[in-house]
Design a protein around this motif. Structure first.
Motif, PDB file in Angstrom:
ATOM      1  N   CYS A 120      -4.650  12.502  -7.513  1.00  0.00           N
ATOM      2  CA  CYS A 120      -5.653  12.801  -6.473  1.00  0.00           C
ATOM      3  C   CYS A 120      -6.887  11.908  -6.596  1.00  0.00           C
ATOM      4  N   THR A 121      -7.352  11.428  -5.438  1.00  0.00           N
ATOM      5  CA  THR A 121      -8.613  10.684  -5.354  1.00  0.00           C
ATOM      6  C   THR A 121      -9.483  11.362  -4.295  1.00  0.00           C
ATOM      7  N   ASP A 122     -10.677  10.806  -4.034  1.00  0.00           N
ATOM      8  CA  ASP A 122     -11.508  11.321  -2.945  1.00  0.00           C
ATOM      9  C   ASP A 122     -12.134  10.157  -2.200  1.00  0.00           C
ATOM     10  N   PHE A 123     -12.943  10.450  -1.194  1.00  0.00           N
ATOM     11  CA  PHE A 123     -13.493   9.393  -0.352  1.00  0.00           C
ATOM     12  C   PHE A 123     -14.510   8.511  -1.079  1.00  0.00           C
ATOM     13  N   ASN A 124     -15.054   8.985  -2.182  1.00  0.00           N
ATOM     14  CA  ASN A 124     -15.965   8.145  -2.967  1.00  0.00           C
ATOM     15  C   ASN A 124     -15.205   7.016  -3.651  1.00  0.00           C
ATOM     16  N   ASN A 125     -14.014   7.312  -4.137  1.00  0.00           N
ATOM     17  CA  ASN A 125     -13.133   6.323  -4.764  1.00  0.00           C
ATOM     18  C   ASN A 125     -11.707   6.595  -4.282  1.00  0.00           C
TER      19      ASN A 125
ATOM     20  N   VAL B  54       0.836  -1.208   0.000  1.00  0.00           N
ATOM     21  CA  VAL B  54       0.000   0.000   0.000  1.00  0.00           C
ATOM     22  C   VAL B  54       0.866   1.252   0.000  1.00  0.00           C
ATOM     23  N   ILE B  55       0.509   2.206  -0.875  1.00  0.00           N
ATOM     24  CA  ILE B  55       1.119   3.538  -0.883  1.00  0.00           C
ATOM     25  C   ILE B  55       0.072   4.532  -0.395  1.00  0.00           C
ATOM     26  N   ILE B  56       0.437   5.385   0.575  1.00  0.00           N
ATOM     27  CA  ILE B  56      -0.430   6.466   1.050  1.00  0.00           C
ATOM     28  C   ILE B  56       0.332   7.768   0.846  1.00  0.00           C
ATOM     29  N   ASP B  57      -0.152   8.597  -0.065  1.00  0.00           N
ATOM     30  CA  ASP B  57       0.551   9.835  -0.392  1.00  0.00           C
ATOM     31  C   ASP B  57      -0.140  11.021   0.273  1.00  0.00           C
ATOM     32  N   LEU B  58       0.417  11.491   1.387  1.00  0.00           N
ATOM     33  CA  LEU B  58      -0.156  12.621   2.117  1.00  0.00           C
ATOM     34  C   LEU B  58       0.199  13.956   1.467  1.00  0.00           C
ATOM     35  N   ASN B  59       1.071  13.928   0.466  1.00  0.00           N
ATOM     36  CA  ASN B  59       1.490  15.147  -0.229  1.00  0.00           C
ATOM     37  C   ASN B  59       0.895  15.272  -1.628  1.00  0.00           C
TER      38      ASN B  59
ATOM     39  N   VAL C 173       0.200  -2.335  -6.869  1.00  0.00           N
ATOM     40  CA  VAL C 173       0.293  -1.637  -5.587  1.00  0.00           C
ATOM     41  C   VAL C 173      -0.957  -0.771  -5.376  1.00  0.00           C
ATOM     42  N   VAL C 174      -1.559  -0.873  -4.203  1.00  0.00           N
ATOM     43  CA  VAL C 174      -2.735  -0.065  -3.871  1.00  0.00           C
ATOM     44  C   VAL C 174      -2.276   1.358  -3.549  1.00  0.00           C
ATOM     45  N   HIS C 175      -2.854   2.346  -4.240  1.00  0.00           N
ATOM     46  CA  HIS C 175      -2.518   3.759  -4.006  1.00  0.00           C
ATOM     47  C   HIS C 175      -3.694   4.458  -3.325  1.00  0.00           C
ATOM     48  N   TYR C 176      -3.438   5.038  -2.169  1.00  0.00           N
ATOM     49  CA  TYR C 176      -4.440   5.841  -1.456  1.00  0.00           C
ATOM     50  C   TYR C 176      -3.957   7.287  -1.513  1.00  0.00           C
ATOM     51  N   CYS C 177      -4.665   8.124  -2.271  1.00  0.00           N
ATOM     52  CA  CYS C 177      -4.191   9.494  -2.543  1.00  0.00           C
ATOM     53  C   CYS C 177      -5.289  10.528  -2.311  1.00  0.00           C
ATOM     54  N   VAL C 178      -5.943  10.455  -1.166  1.00  0.00           N
ATOM     55  CA  VAL C 178      -6.975  11.426  -0.789  1.00  0.00           C
ATOM     56  C   VAL C 178      -6.289  12.639  -0.160  1.00  0.00           C
ATOM     57  N   PRO C 179      -6.419  13.831  -0.753  1.00  0.00           N
ATOM     58  CA  PRO C 179      -5.684  14.995  -0.238  1.00  0.00           C
ATOM     59  C   PRO C 179      -6.170  15.499   1.113  1.00  0.00           C
ATOM     60  N   ASN C 180      -7.427  15.214   1.461  1.00  0.00           N
ATOM     61  CA  ASN C 180      -7.986  15.686   2.735  1.00  0.00           C
ATOM     62  C   ASN C 180      -8.212  14.517   3.691  1.00  0.00           C
ATOM     63  N   SER C 181      -7.202  13.687   3.851  1.00  0.00           N
ATOM     64  CA  SER C 181      -7.346  12.471   4.662  1.00  0.00           C
ATOM     65  C   SER C 181      -7.787  12.724   6.107  1.00  0.00           C
TER      66      SER C 181
END
Length: 403
Positions: free
Chosen positions: A309-314, A292-297, A322-330
């Motif tokens: 960039c993604t959002d909470f809907n997707n 898993v990758i989580i990009d807080l930047n 590799v799973v990418h989690y890229c929600v800017p407002n985590s």
């Protein structure tokens, strides 16, 4: 002789500077604050809690809240009404207030609905803006203030610090969730169990978010490796933990080895600055399948070449296995906690605005608050935004003499 001394009075000219200072500061002003709902923008935080509204109303200020604005932070309309707030049916009603307070940035239609000649306090989130958006804000003659650029008098960024703490801790929760079978992950416990090799976490950066991610991970027994461009920053981070963490600058072979064995990788470089280093797509390809990758930047360009960039809907997508989690407002994932944190910071700022006779006066007396201003009465004051969108910017310190 003594009597002559008693009759000596202080010349009026010596009092002039004090009188001039008093003239600059007007008597306290009652302000009207509008809070629209941000749910349509997939943003669940609300800038003021009912407790904050109660306090502000007790000082004579008026707060208009769009219906259900606090719903996803578990604050009902009744909670706000009991606190003295006024519930309105549409966001357009909140857009007529002296100050519009929200988390998400404005889109073109919302800018059209603004009254104009008012104050907007929100997140800047430059990735959501275009040149046309900025130009439209300028035409509305508004004053725009960004949460993430506000400082206290010591140069400390309270909003960035608080939201970074939350983002860091939640990133560990997110990694744990997406490694588990509940999210079709590889079934790895993000922690430590006797007789089982502990999970491995790589953190890119030494920011506040990086520190709190490492702190939460160490508490679970996870093996933590931190990479940064600065040995000094790595050393400062090491000193904050009783338990040893692995640290390194970005040596290619060392980074590659760490990424290949990592179960999760978190991008957490310093906020308000473009990332100094990006993990290449080639390195992402070499990571374990299901990691898993989580990009807080991600809102600032990202720490990985594969980020978008993604959002909470997707919230996630899979690239190179590799799973990418890229929600800017985590931090909005824990919206109630984040809302309380935001509200705690905003209360003294809003009270100070009222005490100083309005936003314009507070901008003049507070250097830290002034740092957050990027549009002043329809004039761009941010050189970074001006450079990005090819719009001329002016120094706010020079403008203050005019307004």
């Amino acid at each position: 002789m003594e009597k002559a001394k008693e009759k000596v009075s202080i010349p009026k000219s010596m009092l002039l500077p004090q009188e001039e200072m008093l003239e600059v500061r007007k008597k306290g002003q009652k302000i009207k604050i509008g809070i629209p709902s941000d749910y349509s923008k997939v943003e669940y935080r609300v800038p003021l809690t009912p407790q904050a509204v109660d306090l502000l109303v007790s000082y004579g200020h008026e707060i208009l809240i769009e219906k259900n604005a606090g719903k996803h932070a578990s604050y009902s309309n009744e909670d706000y009404q009991k606190a003295g707030g006024t519930i309105v049916e549409t966001k357009e009603e909140t857009f007529q207030c002296d100050i519009v307070l929200r988390i998400a940035p404005f889109n073109m239609d919302e800018i059209d609905a603004l009254r104009g000649n008012q104050v907007i306090i929100s997140s800047l989130q430059l990735y959501a803006y275009k040149q046309e958006t900025i130009q439209k804000l300028l035409k509305k003659k508004v004053t725009c203030i960004a949460f993430e650029q506000l400082e206290n008098e010591d140069g400390f960024l309270p909003f960035v610090h608080q939201m970074s703490q939350i983002a860091g801790v939640t990133s560990i929760t997110i990694a744990s969730e997406y490694l588990s079978n509940s999210r079709n992950g590889k079934g790895v416990l993000f922690g430590e169990v006797t007789g089982v090799t502990p999970a491995e976490l790589v953190i890119i950066g030494t920011s506040t978010a990086a520190e709190y991610a490492a702190r939460a991970a160490l508490g679970l027994g996870i093996f933590v490796k931190v990479f940064d461009t600065s040995v000094y920053e790595l050393s400062k981070l090491e000193e904050k933990f009783a338990r040893k963490i692995f640290t390194s600058v970005f040596y290619p072979k060392v980074l590659r080895k760490a990424l290949v064995s990592a179960d999760a990788v978190i991008g957490a470089t310093a906020f308000n600055k473009p990332p100094k280093f990006k993990v290449s797509e080639d390195l992402v390809k070499q990571m374990k399948e299901g990691s898993v990758i989580i990009d807080l930047n991600v809102s600032q360009g990202g720490c990985f070449e594969t980020s978008k960039c993604t959002d909470f809907n997707n919230p996630t997508y899979v690239k190179h296995g590799v799973v990418h989690y890229c929600v800017p407002n985590s931090p909005a994932m824990v919206s109630r906690t984040a809302s309380i944190s935001l509200s705690n910071i905003l209360i003294p700022i809003l009270l100070a605005i009222g005490d100083n006779g309005g936003v314009d006066n507070y901008i003049k007396v507070s250097r830290g608050f002034r740092k957050g201003v990027y549009i002043y009465h329809g004039i761009l004051t941010s050189t970074d935004i001006g450079r990005l969108f090819s719009i001329p910017a002016k120094d706010i310190n020079l403008l203050l003499a005019v307004f």
